[in-house]
Design a protein around this motif. Structure first.
Motif, PDB file in Angstrom:
ATOM      1  N   GLY A  24       0.818  -1.212   0.000  1.00 17.66           N
ATOM      2  CA  GLY A  24       0.000   0.000   0.000  1.00 17.66           C
ATOM      3  C   GLY A  24       0.849   1.258   0.000  1.00 17.66           C
ATOM      4  O   GLY A  24       1.987   1.265   0.456  1.00 17.66           O
ATOM      5  N   THR A  25       0.277   2.323  -0.503  1.00 20.03           N
ATOM      6  CA  THR A  25       0.997   3.597  -0.553  1.00 20.03           C
ATOM      7  C   THR A  25       0.391   4.531   0.484  1.00 20.03           C
ATOM      8  O   THR A  25      -0.068   4.087   1.533  1.00 20.03           O
ATOM      9  CB  THR A  25       0.878   4.210  -1.961  1.00 20.03           C
ATOM     10  N   TRP A  26       0.326   5.797   0.193  1.00 21.41           N
ATOM     11  CA  TRP A  26      -0.255   6.771   1.112  1.00 21.41           C
ATOM     12  C   TRP A  26      -1.742   6.527   1.313  1.00 21.41           C
ATOM     13  O   TRP A  26      -2.341   7.040   2.240  1.00 21.41           O
ATOM     14  CB  TRP A  26       0.000   8.191   0.617  1.00 21.41           C
ATOM     15  N   THR A  27      -2.354   5.699   0.456  1.00 23.13           N
ATOM     16  CA  THR A  27      -3.786   5.396   0.579  1.00 23.13           C
ATOM     17  C   THR A  27      -4.062   4.286   1.574  1.00 23.13           C
ATOM     18  O   THR A  27      -5.207   3.865   1.728  1.00 23.13           O
ATOM     19  CB  THR A  27      -4.369   4.975  -0.779  1.00 23.13           C
ATOM     20  N   ASN A  28      -3.022   3.783   2.237  1.00 23.12           N
ATOM     21  CA  ASN A  28      -3.195   2.685   3.189  1.00 23.12           C
ATOM     22  C   ASN A  28      -4.134   3.084   4.321  1.00 23.12           C
ATOM     23  O   ASN A  28      -4.269   4.258   4.669  1.00 23.12           O
ATOM     24  CB  ASN A  28      -1.841   2.266   3.764  1.00 23.12           C
ATOM     25  N   HIS A  29      -4.757   2.085   4.924  1.00 25.52           N
ATOM     26  CA  HIS A  29      -5.757   2.305   5.974  1.00 25.52           C
ATOM     27  C   HIS A  29      -5.126   2.256   7.362  1.00 25.52           C
ATOM     28  O   HIS A  29      -4.030   1.744   7.540  1.00 25.52           O
ATOM     29  CB  HIS A  29      -6.844   1.235   5.867  1.00 25.52           C
ATOM     30  N   SER A  30      -5.853   2.754   8.347  1.00 23.61           N
ATOM     31  CA  SER A  30      -5.461   2.634   9.741  1.00 23.61           C
ATOM     32  C   SER A  30      -5.833   1.225  10.210  1.00 23.61           C
ATOM     33  O   SER A  30      -6.924   0.744   9.922  1.00 23.61           O
ATOM     34  CB  SER A  30      -6.200   3.686  10.560  1.00 23.61           C
ATOM     35  N   ALA A  31      -4.956   0.578  10.943  1.00 23.52           N
ATOM     36  CA  ALA A  31      -5.140  -0.837  11.275  1.00 23.52           C
ATOM     37  C   ALA A  31      -6.334  -1.098  12.198  1.00 23.52           C
ATOM     38  O   ALA A  31      -7.000  -2.117  12.083  1.00 23.52           O
ATOM     39  CB  ALA A  31      -3.872  -1.396  11.909  1.00 23.52           C
ATOM     40  N   ARG A  32      -6.647  -0.209  13.130  1.00 22.58           N
ATOM     41  CA  ARG A  32      -7.713  -0.456  14.100  1.00 22.58           C
ATOM     42  C   ARG A  32      -8.865   0.546  14.003  1.00 22.58           C
ATOM     43  O   ARG A  32      -9.520   0.844  14.996  1.00 22.58           O
ATOM     44  CB  ARG A  32      -7.152  -0.434  15.523  1.00 22.58           C
ATOM     45  N   ARG A  33      -9.145   1.034  12.820  1.00 23.41           N
ATOM     46  CA  ARG A  33     -10.240   2.008  12.679  1.00 23.41           C
ATOM     47  C   ARG A  33     -11.590   1.317  12.869  1.00 23.41           C
ATOM     48  O   ARG A  33     -11.694   0.100  12.759  1.00 23.41           O
ATOM     49  CB  ARG A  33     -10.172   2.696  11.323  1.00 23.41           C
ATOM     50  N   LYS A  34     -12.622   2.114  13.164  1.00 18.13           N
ATOM     51  CA  LYS A  34     -13.945   1.505  13.305  1.00 18.13           C
ATOM     52  C   LYS A  34     -14.548   1.346  11.920  1.00 18.13           C
ATOM     53  O   LYS A  34     -14.347   2.185  11.038  1.00 18.13           O
ATOM     54  CB  LYS A  34     -14.847   2.294  14.244  1.00 18.13           C
ATOM     55  N   ARG A  35     -15.256   0.214  11.727  1.00 20.40           N
ATOM     56  CA  ARG A  35     -15.808  -0.130  10.425  1.00 20.40           C
ATOM     57  C   ARG A  35     -17.310  -0.340  10.535  1.00 20.40           C
ATOM     58  O   ARG A  35     -17.783  -0.958  11.484  1.00 20.40           O
ATOM     59  CB  ARG A  35     -15.132  -1.390   9.900  1.00 20.40           C
ATOM     60  N   LYS A  36     -18.016   0.126   9.535  1.00 22.27           N
ATOM     61  CA  LYS A  36     -19.477   0.027   9.530  1.00 22.27           C
ATOM     62  C   LYS A  36     -19.897  -1.383   9.108  1.00 22.27           C
ATOM     63  O   LYS A  36     -19.343  -1.965   8.173  1.00 22.27           O
ATOM     64  CB  LYS A  36     -20.062   1.056   8.563  1.00 22.27           C
ATOM     65  N   LEU A  37     -20.888  -1.933   9.813  1.00 21.66           N
ATOM     66  CA  LEU A  37     -21.451  -3.229   9.464  1.00 21.66           C
ATOM     67  C   LEU A  37     -22.776  -3.030   8.743  1.00 21.66           C
ATOM     68  O   LEU A  37     -23.533  -2.113   9.058  1.00 21.66           O
ATOM     69  CB  LEU A  37     -21.671  -4.079  10.725  1.00 21.66           C
ATOM     70  N   LEU A  38     -23.056  -3.897   7.794  1.00 23.09           N
ATOM     71  CA  LEU A  38     -24.257  -3.785   6.980  1.00 23.09           C
ATOM     72  C   LEU A  38     -25.275  -4.825   7.416  1.00 23.09           C
ATOM     73  O   LEU A  38     -25.056  -6.022   7.273  1.00 23.09           O
ATOM     74  CB  LEU A  38     -23.896  -3.979   5.500  1.00 23.09           C
ATOM     75  N   LEU A  39     -26.378  -4.350   7.973  1.00 22.83           N
ATOM     76  CA  LEU A  39     -27.473  -5.204   8.441  1.00 22.83           C
ATOM     77  C   LEU A  39     -28.795  -4.619   7.966  1.00 22.83           C
ATOM     78  O   LEU A  39     -28.883  -3.428   7.658  1.00 22.83           O
ATOM     79  CB  LEU A  39     -27.494  -5.253   9.971  1.00 22.83           C
ATOM     80  N   HIS A  40     -29.823  -5.447   7.959  1.00 22.58           N
ATOM     81  CA  HIS A  40     -31.162  -4.960   7.642  1.00 22.58           C
ATOM     82  C   HIS A  40     -31.684  -4.121   8.812  1.00 22.58           C
ATOM     83  O   HIS A  40     -31.321  -4.341   9.961  1.00 22.58           O
ATOM     84  CB  HIS A  40     -32.122  -6.128   7.387  1.00 22.58           C
ATOM     85  N   ARG A  41     -32.552  -3.171   8.517  1.00 24.41           N
ATOM     86  CA  ARG A  41     -33.099  -2.273   9.535  1.00 24.41           C
ATOM     87  C   ARG A  41     -33.773  -3.059  10.659  1.00 24.41           C
ATOM     88  O   ARG A  41     -33.618  -2.731  11.836  1.00 24.41           O
ATOM     89  CB  ARG A  41     -34.092  -1.298   8.879  1.00 24.41           C
ATOM     90  N   ALA A  42     -34.527  -4.106  10.327  1.00 21.04           N
ATOM     91  CA  ALA A  42     -35.212  -4.893  11.362  1.00 21.04           C
ATOM     92  C   ALA A  42     -34.207  -5.549  12.301  1.00 21.04           C
ATOM     93  O   ALA A  42     -34.432  -5.611  13.523  1.00 21.04           O
ATOM     94  CB  ALA A  42     -36.104  -5.949  10.713  1.00 21.04           C
ATOM     95  N   GLU A  43     -33.089  -6.025  11.758  1.00 21.84           N
ATOM     96  CA  GLU A  43     -32.054  -6.640  12.597  1.00 21.84           C
ATOM     97  C   GLU A  43     -31.412  -5.599  13.509  1.00 21.84           C
ATOM     98  O   GLU A  43     -31.156  -5.872  14.685  1.00 21.84           O
ATOM     99  CB  GLU A  43     -30.988  -7.308  11.726  1.00 21.84           C
ATOM    100  N   ILE A  44     -31.163  -4.415  12.974  1.00 19.18           N
ATOM    101  CA  ILE A  44     -30.561  -3.347  13.783  1.00 19.18           C
ATOM    102  C   ILE A  44     -31.506  -2.953  14.913  1.00 19.18           C
ATOM    103  O   ILE A  44     -31.081  -2.792  16.059  1.00 19.18           O
ATOM    104  CB  ILE A  44     -30.203  -2.129  12.913  1.00 19.18           C
ATOM    105  N   ASP A  45     -32.797  -2.814  14.597  1.00 18.59           N
ATOM    106  CA  ASP A  45     -33.771  -2.462  15.639  1.00 18.59           C
ATOM    107  C   ASP A  45     -33.825  -3.525  16.730  1.00 18.59           C
ATOM    108  O   ASP A  45     -33.919  -3.212  17.918  1.00 18.59           O
ATOM    109  CB  ASP A  45     -35.159  -2.260  15.026  1.00 18.59           C
ATOM    110  N   ARG A  46     -33.751  -4.792  16.339  1.00 17.55           N
ATOM    111  CA  ARG A  46     -33.756  -5.883  17.314  1.00 17.55           C
ATOM    112  C   ARG A  46     -32.508  -5.817  18.187  1.00 17.55           C
ATOM    113  O   ARG A  46     -32.569  -5.996  19.407  1.00 17.55           O
ATOM    114  CB  ARG A  46     -33.815  -7.227  16.575  1.00 17.55           C
TER     115      ARG A  46
END
Length: 159
Positions: free
Chosen positions: A72-94
């Motif tokens: 990776g170059t300067w575009t490399n990521h931070s190793a421990r950043r927070k990442r968004k999870l993809l779930l259905h709205r009903a699952e998130i509400d539950r």
């Protein structure tokens, strides 16, 4: 290039099943950058300190270590950043309702590729007390011992 099929496990959190009572599991997509995907394809990740949290109607994965991509170059990521999870709205509400109960948390169990897409399996879990952990280990050892005895009896019967 052939399309990738099946399930390829990248990382597994073995300690989570020891430390927590697993109540329910969810398979989630995960929002990643390009260098994170490349690093995962090399089979490098750690779920050891990870946990998920519902924040503002979205589920976020915290403290999962995906090391920087070597090429990776300067575009490399931070190793421990927070990442968004993809779930259905009903699952998130539950999950919102369940995680507000005392002692419940979201822990990642596995990180894997399924049909070429990065997925994470999170679990709604309740923390075990120390005596519960000992009891679980004792039951596991008793089961193993019983299986050994049964196998020995079967070997004697065949001979």
């Amino acid at each position: 290039m052939a399309k990738e099929t099946g399930r390829k496990i990248i990382a597994r959190n073995k300690k989570a099943r020891h430390d927590y009572l697993i109540l329910d599991t969810y398979e989630c997509g995960i929002v990643l950058t390009g260098t994170e995907v490349k690093s995962l394809r090399q089979g490098r990740a750690s779920l050891a300190d990870g946990f998920a949290q519902v924040d503002g109607g979205e589920v976020w994965l915290h403290h999962v270590h995906i090391p920087e991509y070597a090429q990776g170059t300067w575009t490399n990521h931070s190793a421990r950043r927070k990442r968004k999870l993809l779930l259905h709205r009903a699952e998130i509400d539950r999950l919102i309702g369940k995680t507000q109960e005392s002692g419940h948390t979201l822990v990642p169990l596995e990180l894997y590729f399924r049909d070429g897409k990065a997925k994470v399996e999170i679990a709604l879990a309740k923390g075990k007390r120390e005596y519960d952990k000992r009891q679980t280990l004792r039951e596991k050892q008793d089961r193993r011992e019983a299986e050994r005895v049964i196998a020995a009896v079967r070997r004697k019967q065949r001979a």
